[in-house]
Design a protein around this motif. Structure first.
Motif, PDB file in Angstrom:
ATOM      1  N   LYS A   1      28.579 -34.084   3.118  1.00  0.00           N
ATOM      2  CA  LYS A   1      28.695 -33.104   2.036  1.00  0.00           C
ATOM      3  C   LYS A   1      29.444 -31.900   2.369  1.00  0.00           C
ATOM      4  CE  LYS A   1      28.209 -31.805  -2.132  1.00  0.00           C
ATOM      5  NZ  LYS A   1      29.109 -32.346  -3.215  1.00  0.00           N
ATOM      6  N   THR A   2      30.589 -31.720   2.119  1.00  0.00           N
ATOM      7  CA  THR A   2      31.503 -30.604   2.028  1.00  0.00           C
ATOM      8  C   THR A   2      31.139 -29.601   1.184  1.00  0.00           C
ATOM      9  OG1 THR A   2      33.137 -31.961   3.157  1.00  0.00           O
ATOM     10  CG2 THR A   2      34.075 -29.670   2.594  1.00  0.00           C
ATOM     11  N   LEU A   3      30.871 -28.287   1.819  1.00  0.00           N
ATOM     12  CA  LEU A   3      30.644 -27.114   1.179  1.00  0.00           C
ATOM     13  C   LEU A   3      31.369 -25.759   1.405  1.00  0.00           C
ATOM     14  CD1 LEU A   3      26.737 -27.369   0.716  1.00  0.00           C
ATOM     15  CD2 LEU A   3      28.389 -27.868  -0.647  1.00  0.00           C
ATOM     16  N   HIS A   4      31.837 -25.043   0.543  1.00  0.00           N
ATOM     17  CA  HIS A   4      32.668 -23.965   0.793  1.00  0.00           C
ATOM     18  C   HIS A   4      32.034 -22.853   0.110  1.00  0.00           C
ATOM     19  CE1 HIS A   4      36.736 -26.118   1.263  1.00  0.00           C
ATOM     20  NE2 HIS A   4      35.576 -27.005   1.141  1.00  0.00           N
ATOM     21  N   PRO A   5      30.956 -22.245   0.697  1.00  0.00           N
ATOM     22  CA  PRO A   5      30.114 -21.162   0.202  1.00  0.00           C
ATOM     23  C   PRO A   5      30.948 -20.033  -0.316  1.00  0.00           C
ATOM     24  CG  PRO A   5      29.205 -22.111   2.157  1.00  0.00           C
ATOM     25  CD  PRO A   5      30.354 -22.753   2.171  1.00  0.00           C
ATOM     26  N   ARG A   6      30.583 -19.480  -1.204  1.00  0.00           N
ATOM     27  CA  ARG A   6      31.510 -18.074  -1.732  1.00  0.00           C
ATOM     28  C   ARG A   6      30.571 -16.940  -1.347  1.00  0.00           C
ATOM     29  NH1 ARG A   6      31.246 -21.622  -7.088  1.00  0.00           N
ATOM     30  NH2 ARG A   6      29.339 -20.298  -7.044  1.00  0.00           N
ATOM     31  N   ASN A   7      29.260 -17.003  -1.085  1.00  0.00           N
ATOM     32  CA  ASN A   7      28.533 -15.846  -0.635  1.00  0.00           C
ATOM     33  C   ASN A   7      27.159 -16.453  -0.265  1.00  0.00           C
ATOM     34  OD1 ASN A   7      26.723 -16.076  -2.818  1.00  0.00           O
ATOM     35  ND2 ASN A   7      28.231 -15.440  -4.332  1.00  0.00           N
TER      36      ASN A   7
ATOM     37  N   ASP B   1      19.578 -27.598   0.920  1.00  0.00           N
ATOM     38  CA  ASP B   1      19.367 -28.588   0.069  1.00  0.00           C
ATOM     39  C   ASP B   1      19.916 -30.043   0.324  1.00  0.00           C
ATOM     40  OD1 ASP B   1      17.942 -29.814  -2.375  1.00  0.00           O
ATOM     41  OD2 ASP B   1      19.817 -29.899  -3.168  1.00  0.00           O
ATOM     42  N   TYR B   2      20.910 -30.063   0.763  1.00  0.00           N
ATOM     43  CA  TYR B   2      21.699 -31.285   1.016  1.00  0.00           C
ATOM     44  C   TYR B   2      21.217 -31.612   2.659  1.00  0.00           C
ATOM     45  CZ  TYR B   2      25.158 -31.288  -2.719  1.00  0.00           C
ATOM     46  OH  TYR B   2      25.367 -31.498  -4.127  1.00  0.00           O
ATOM     47  N   PHE B   3      21.173 -30.864   3.516  1.00  0.00           N
ATOM     48  CA  PHE B   3      20.707 -30.952   4.792  1.00  0.00           C
ATOM     49  C   PHE B   3      19.368 -31.582   4.846  1.00  0.00           C
ATOM     50  CE2 PHE B   3      18.861 -29.962   9.121  1.00  0.00           C
ATOM     51  CZ  PHE B   3      19.906 -30.631   9.739  1.00  0.00           C
ATOM     52  N   ARG B   4      18.299 -30.983   3.932  1.00  0.00           N
ATOM     53  CA  ARG B   4      16.805 -31.590   3.915  1.00  0.00           C
ATOM     54  C   ARG B   4      16.836 -32.911   3.475  1.00  0.00           C
ATOM     55  NH1 ARG B   4      15.922 -26.081   2.901  1.00  0.00           N
ATOM     56  NH2 ARG B   4      16.072 -26.606   0.402  1.00  0.00           N
ATOM     57  N   ARG B   5      17.780 -33.189   2.534  1.00  0.00           N
ATOM     58  CA  ARG B   5      17.857 -34.781   1.993  1.00  0.00           C
ATOM     59  C   ARG B   5      18.410 -35.685   2.801  1.00  0.00           C
ATOM     60  NH1 ARG B   5      20.113 -34.047  -4.060  1.00  0.00           N
ATOM     61  NH2 ARG B   5      19.072 -32.283  -4.834  1.00  0.00           N
ATOM     62  N   GLY B   6      18.686 -35.012   4.210  1.00  0.00           N
ATOM     63  CA  GLY B   6      19.162 -35.964   5.288  1.00  0.00           C
ATOM     64  C   GLY B   6      20.616 -36.283   5.402  1.00  0.00           C
ATOM     65  N   ASN B   7      21.396 -35.306   4.435  1.00  0.00           N
ATOM     66  CA  ASN B   7      23.071 -35.510   4.646  1.00  0.00           C
ATOM     67  C   ASN B   7      23.445 -34.716   5.644  1.00  0.00           C
ATOM     68  OD1 ASN B   7      23.299 -37.141   2.095  1.00  0.00           O
ATOM     69  ND2 ASN B   7      22.299 -35.344   1.113  1.00  0.00           N
ATOM     70  N   ALA B   8      24.511 -35.190   6.320  1.00  0.00           N
ATOM     71  CA  ALA B   8      25.384 -34.001   7.134  1.00  0.00           C
ATOM     72  C   ALA B   8      25.897 -33.093   6.233  1.00  0.00           C
ATOM     73  CB  ALA B   8      26.410 -34.930   8.149  1.00  0.00           C
ATOM     74  N   VAL B   9      26.304 -31.815   6.685  1.00  0.00           N
ATOM     75  CA  VAL B   9      26.909 -30.991   5.936  1.00  0.00           C
ATOM     76  C   VAL B   9      27.856 -30.052   6.641  1.00  0.00           C
ATOM     77  CG1 VAL B   9      26.467 -28.647   4.588  1.00  0.00           C
ATOM     78  CG2 VAL B   9      24.554 -30.440   4.754  1.00  0.00           C
ATOM     79  N   LEU B  10      29.183 -30.280   6.220  1.00  0.00           N
ATOM     80  CA  LEU B  10      30.298 -29.755   6.778  1.00  0.00           C
ATOM     81  C   LEU B  10      30.565 -28.364   6.007  1.00  0.00           C
ATOM     82  CD1 LEU B  10      32.701 -29.882   8.677  1.00  0.00           C
ATOM     83  CD2 LEU B  10      34.096 -30.718   6.789  1.00  0.00           C
ATOM     84  N   MET B  11      30.008 -27.153   6.440  1.00  0.00           N
ATOM     85  CA  MET B  11      30.525 -25.790   5.988  1.00  0.00           C
ATOM     86  C   MET B  11      31.570 -25.176   6.394  1.00  0.00           C
ATOM     87  SD  MET B  11      26.737 -23.799   6.905  1.00  0.00           S
ATOM     88  CE  MET B  11      27.379 -23.310   8.524  1.00  0.00           C
ATOM     89  N   ASN B  12      32.577 -24.880   5.475  1.00  0.00           N
ATOM     90  CA  ASN B  12      33.826 -24.422   5.600  1.00  0.00           C
ATOM     91  C   ASN B  12      33.902 -22.997   5.057  1.00  0.00           C
ATOM     92  OD1 ASN B  12      36.261 -23.135   5.363  1.00  0.00           O
ATOM     93  ND2 ASN B  12      37.378 -25.204   4.964  1.00  0.00           N
ATOM     94  N   LEU B  13      33.560 -21.947   5.902  1.00  0.00           N
ATOM     95  CA  LEU B  13      33.198 -20.593   5.552  1.00  0.00           C
ATOM     96  C   LEU B  13      34.633 -19.658   5.799  1.00  0.00           C
ATOM     97  CD1 LEU B  13      29.847 -20.175   7.729  1.00  0.00           C
ATOM     98  CD2 LEU B  13      30.145 -20.993   5.498  1.00  0.00           C
ATOM     99  N   THR B  14      35.669 -20.326   5.752  1.00  0.00           N
ATOM    100  CA  THR B  14      36.883 -19.529   5.938  1.00  0.00           C
ATOM    101  C   THR B  14      37.119 -18.549   4.727  1.00  0.00           C
ATOM    102  OG1 THR B  14      38.275 -21.384   4.878  1.00  0.00           O
ATOM    103  CG2 THR B  14      38.090 -21.265   7.285  1.00  0.00           C
ATOM    104  N   SER B  15      36.556 -18.581   3.380  1.00  0.00           N
ATOM    105  CA  SER B  15      36.812 -17.670   2.446  1.00  0.00           C
ATOM    106  C   SER B  15      35.771 -16.533   2.767  1.00  0.00           C
ATOM    107  CB  SER B  15      36.584 -18.466   1.047  1.00  0.00           C
ATOM    108  OG  SER B  15      35.333 -18.701   1.031  1.00  0.00           O
ATOM    109  N   LEU B  16      34.829 -16.474   3.506  1.00  0.00           N
ATOM    110  CA  LEU B  16      33.735 -15.422   3.742  1.00  0.00           C
ATOM    111  C   LEU B  16      34.236 -14.395   4.681  1.00  0.00           C
ATOM    112  CD1 LEU B  16      30.465 -17.604   3.607  1.00  0.00           C
ATOM    113  CD2 LEU B  16      31.519 -16.206   1.817  1.00  0.00           C
ATOM    114  N   ALA B  17      34.019 -13.190   4.517  1.00  0.00           N
ATOM    115  CA  ALA B  17      34.122 -12.087   5.486  1.00  0.00           C
ATOM    116  C   ALA B  17      33.613 -12.580   6.754  1.00  0.00           C
ATOM    117  CB  ALA B  17      33.579 -10.813   5.052  1.00  0.00           C
ATOM    118  N   ASN B  18      33.829 -12.202   7.793  1.00  0.00           N
ATOM    119  CA  ASN B  18      32.898 -12.273   9.192  1.00  0.00           C
ATOM    120  C   ASN B  18      31.679 -11.927   9.157  1.00  0.00           C
ATOM    121  OD1 ASN B  18      35.515 -13.177  10.308  1.00  0.00           O
ATOM    122  ND2 ASN B  18      35.854 -11.421  11.313  1.00  0.00           N
TER     123      ASN B  18
END
Length: 76
Positions: free
Chosen positions: A3-9, A18-35
């Motif tokens: 599951k690819t996620l692009h958190p906004r905050n 939620d996705y991780f606890r369901r047993g899914n690998a999660v690709l987090m793309n945090l490029t839109s967040l401040a450091n």
């Protein structure tokens, strides 16, 4: 499934967990967040992975793959 996620905050960590606890690998793309906010999300993800016995890999700058226990990287 990955599951690819692009958190906004930071509040979007709910979906990461939620996705991780369901047993899914999660690709987090945090490029839109401040450091500093991206660091908080990574800290959350690291604790989640440690607590659930998974792994976290840095793929690129501000891009991370969270793998639940039993899910390998698939890179041979």
């Amino acid at each position: 499934m990955v599951k690819t996620l692009h958190p906004r905050n930071y509040n979007d960590v709910y979906y990461i967990g939620d996705y991780f606890r369901r047993g899914n690998a999660v690709l987090m793309n945090l490029t839109s967040l401040a450091n500093d906010e991206a660091r908080r999300v990574v800290d959350f993800a690291a604790g989640l992975v440690l607590g659930r016995g998974g792994d976290i890999d840095r793929i690129d700058t501000k891009v991370f793959l969270l793998r639940p226990s039993g899910v390998d990287r698939g890179d041979g």
